[in-house]
Structure formats: structure tokens, C-alpha cells
Design a protein around this motif. Structure first.
Motif, short mmCIF file in Angstrom:
data_model
loop_
_atom_site.label_atom_id
_atom_site.label_comp_id
_atom_site.label_asym_id
_atom_site.label_seq_id
_atom_site.Cartn_x
_atom_site.Cartn_y
_atom_site.Cartn_z
N ILE A 176 0.22 -1.11 -0.41
CA ILE A 176 0.01 0.15 -0.33
C ILE A 176 0.53 1.15 -0.37
N LEU A 177 1.83 1.43 0.91
CA LEU A 177 2.57 2.32 0.84
C LEU A 177 3.86 2.69 -0.48
N CYS A 178 3.96 1.34 -0.51
CA CYS A 178 4.83 1.68 -2.63
C CYS A 178 3.56 2.19 -3.20
N ALA A 179 2.76 1.54 -3.11
CA ALA A 179 1.49 2.04 -4.59
C ALA A 179 1.15 3.73 -4.45
N MET A 180 1.20 4.08 -2.55
CA MET A 180 0.64 5.75 -2.82
C MET A 180 1.59 5.75 -2.99
N GLU A 181 2.86 5.56 -2.56
CA GLU A 181 3.93 6.54 -2.74
C GLU A 181 4.03 7.14 -4.17
N ALA A 182 3.80 6.29 -5.25
CA ALA A 182 4.39 6.41 -7.05
C ALA A 182 3.21 7.31 -7.59
N LEU A 183 1.91 6.96 -5.65
CA LEU A 183 1.15 7.25 -7.36
C LEU A 183 0.88 9.17 -6.86
N ALA A 184 1.41 9.46 -5.72
CA ALA A 184 2.19 10.87 -4.88
C ALA A 184 3.09 11.63 -5.68
N CYS A 185 4.14 10.46 -6.28
CA CYS A 185 4.89 11.22 -7.05
C CYS A 185 4.23 11.66 -8.87
N GLN A 186 3.77 11.30 -9.12
CA GLN A 186 3.06 11.64 -10.05
C GLN A 186 1.87 12.42 -9.41
N ILE A 187 1.51 12.28 -9.15
CA ILE A 187 0.54 13.93 -8.61
C ILE A 187 1.17 15.06 -8.49
N ASP A 188 2.77 15.25 -7.61
CA ASP A 188 3.51 16.56 -7.46
C ASP A 188 4.03 17.11 -8.88
N ALA A 189 4.20 15.75 -9.73
CA ALA A 189 4.76 16.19 -11.09
C ALA A 189 3.81 17.05 -11.70
N ALA A 190 2.54 16.20 -11.86
CA ALA A 190 1.61 16.93 -12.34
C ALA A 190 1.09 18.35 -12.11
N VAL A 191 1.76 18.49 -10.55
CA VAL A 191 1.01 19.85 -9.79
C VAL A 191 2.18 20.72 -10.84
N LEU A 192 3.53 20.50 -10.54
CA LEU A 192 4.61 21.29 -10.84
C LEU A 192 4.95 21.68 -12.26
N GLU A 193 4.16 20.76 -12.67
CA GLU A 193 3.94 20.86 -14.51
C GLU A 193 3.02 22.02 -15.07
N ALA A 194 1.83 21.36 -13.95
CA ALA A 194 0.31 23.09 -14.24
C ALA A 194 1.06 24.22 -13.45
N ALA A 195 1.63 24.24 -12.88
CA ALA A 195 2.58 25.46 -12.10
C ALA A 195 3.92 26.07 -13.16
N SER A 196 4.27 25.41 -14.03
CA SER A 196 4.96 25.61 -14.95
C SER A 196 4.43 26.32 -16.49
N LYS A 197 3.47 25.26 -16.66
CA LYS A 197 2.72 25.73 -17.43
C LYS A 197 2.06 27.08 -17.89
N ALA A 198 0.96 27.65 -16.09
CA ALA A 198 0.53 29.21 -16.23
C ALA A 198 1.84 30.06 -15.59
N ALA A 199 2.84 29.59 -15.46
CA ALA A 199 4.01 31.16 -14.58
C ALA A 199 4.09 31.26 -16.23
N GLY A 200 4.10 29.59 -17.70
CA GLY A 200 5.12 30.52 -19.18
C GLY A 200 6.39 30.14 -19.27
N THR A 201 6.00 28.95 -17.70
CA THR A 201 8.36 28.46 -17.95
C THR A 201 8.17 27.13 -18.59
N PRO A 202 9.19 26.52 -19.20
CA PRO A 202 9.00 25.35 -19.43
C PRO A 202 9.05 24.48 -18.49
N GLY A 203 8.61 23.10 -18.76
CA GLY A 203 7.46 22.42 -17.47
C GLY A 203 9.19 21.13 -17.14
#
Length: 203
Positions: A176-203
Motif C-alpha cells: 500500500i505504501l509503495c503504491a501510494m508513494e508512486a502515485l503521490a510522485c505522479q501527482i506532485d509532478a502533475a502539479v509542478l507541470e501545471a504550475a510551470s505552464k501557468a507561469a509560462g516557463t518550460p515544464g
């Protein structure tokens, strides 16, 4: 709480425990009555369609518990990834407390009944949808595009089911912990990518 409502709720809660630990078919109405402490007559009074109607109520009951827990964790944590990690930690803890006897009451019921019961299938779909909606709303609030937020939410919910089975087999919360950590990393990456796009910087 009126006595009749108390008996009804006791029956649903007892059935949820038995279905979660033993499965639907292996949990008889006598087992449910014995664990609930409710008069046997109250089972047929409040659930005239018998055990399948109880199963529908268990799905609604368990579904709301999960929805409320997810909503609380999303409110308590600064990021959606942190909320997913926290829920994974909680799941692992609950499994350990039950000596890995517990599982998901919704999953056990759906595996046994959904192919034959449209009512059960619809109840399960509704429960899953409410969980995904909580997560997708939280993901979108952190800038993730709605379609991707919905996809990630579905992935998280699907992963829980598989991780719970793996944890039960391994008698460890690590899957459970391994699966949720892998998913959390994907979510963190998606949030960072969205923030980069919003700021107009390369993702």
C-alpha cells in the motif's frame, strides 16, 4: 437515536465487517445478526429483500465513510500528494490492526454480486465516483487540468484495491505504501507541470 434506527445501523455495520473480512457468500444472515446483537426479526423487517439489500446498504455506508475520510485528509494537507500519502499510511495501519484480515467491503461485494446484480453494480459505481470526485476536485484545485485530474483520481482509486489485496497476501502494509508513494510522485509532478505552464516557463 430511535431503537429501530439503531438496530438497522447495527446490522449494516456488522455486515460491513463480515463482508470485508470473509466475503459476501461466506457471511450468512445468522452471522450478521449474531455480530450486530440486533433482534433477528429486525433484519427481515428493515431488509425485506434479504442479504442483497443489506449489501447495497453496506456499499452506501462504506462509500460515505471513505468519501468523508478522503475529504478530511484533503482539507488537512497542503498538497494532494500529501493527502494520498496520508491515506495510504492510514490504510496500512488499519490493515495491520486487523492482522491483515480486513479488505474493502465494496470490492468483496462487487466481485461476487456485480456480474448478476445491476443494483449492486450501480451502487458500487456511485461509491467509486464519489471517491474519485473528492480527489479530482482536489487535484484540479492545485492546477491540474480537469481531464488529467479525473484520470489521476481514477488511477488512485483503482490502485487502492490492488494494493489492499497485495497487502493481505503479504501480511504487510508495504504494498500500500509503495503504491501510494508512486502515485503521490505522479501527482506532485502533475502539479509542478501545471504550475510551470501557468507561469509560462518550460515544464
Amino acid at each position: 437515536m430511535p431503537a429501530h434506527a439503531k438496530h438497522r445501523d447495527k446490522i449494516v455495520r456488522a455486515a460491513a465487517v463480515l463482508f470485508r473480512q470473509n466475503g459476501y457468500a461466506a457471511s450468512g444472515t445468522n452471522d450478521i445478526v449474531a455480530l450486530s446483537g440486533a433482534p433477528k426479526g429486525s433484519l427481515y423487517h428493515y431488509f425485506p429483500r434479504g442479504k442483497e439489500q443489506i449489501a447495497e446498504e453496506v456499499i452506501a455506508y462504506a462509500g460515505e465513510l471513505v468519501r468523508a475520510t478522503l475529504a478530511r485528509m484533503c482539507a488537512e494537507h497542503a498538497s494532494p500528494a500529501a493527502a494520498v500519502r496520508a491515506y495510504g499510511t492510514a490504510l496500512a495501519g488499519w490493515m495491520a490492526e486487523s492482522s491483515y484480515r480486513d479488505g474493502c467491503p465494496i470490492s468483496t461485494i462487487l466481485l461476487e454480486l456485480a456480474p448478476e446484480s445491476e443494483t449492486i453494480a450501480e451502487a458500487g459505481k456511485s461509491a467509486f465516483a464519489t471517491w474519485e470526485n473528492v480527489l479530482a476536485t482536489q487535484f484540479a484545485a492545485h492546477g491540474i487540468a480537469p481531464a488529467r485530474a479525473a484520470g489521476l483520481a481514477s488511477l488512485v482509486v483503482c490502485s487502492w484495491s490492488g494494493a489492499l489485496i497485495r497487502a493481505r497476501a503479504a501480511r504487510s502494509g508495504e504494498p500500500i505504501l509503495c503504491a501510494m508513494e508512486a502515485l503521490a510522485c505522479q501527482i506532485d509532478a502533475a502539479v509542478l507541470e501545471a504550475a510551470s505552464k501557468a507561469a509560462g516557463t518550460p515544464g
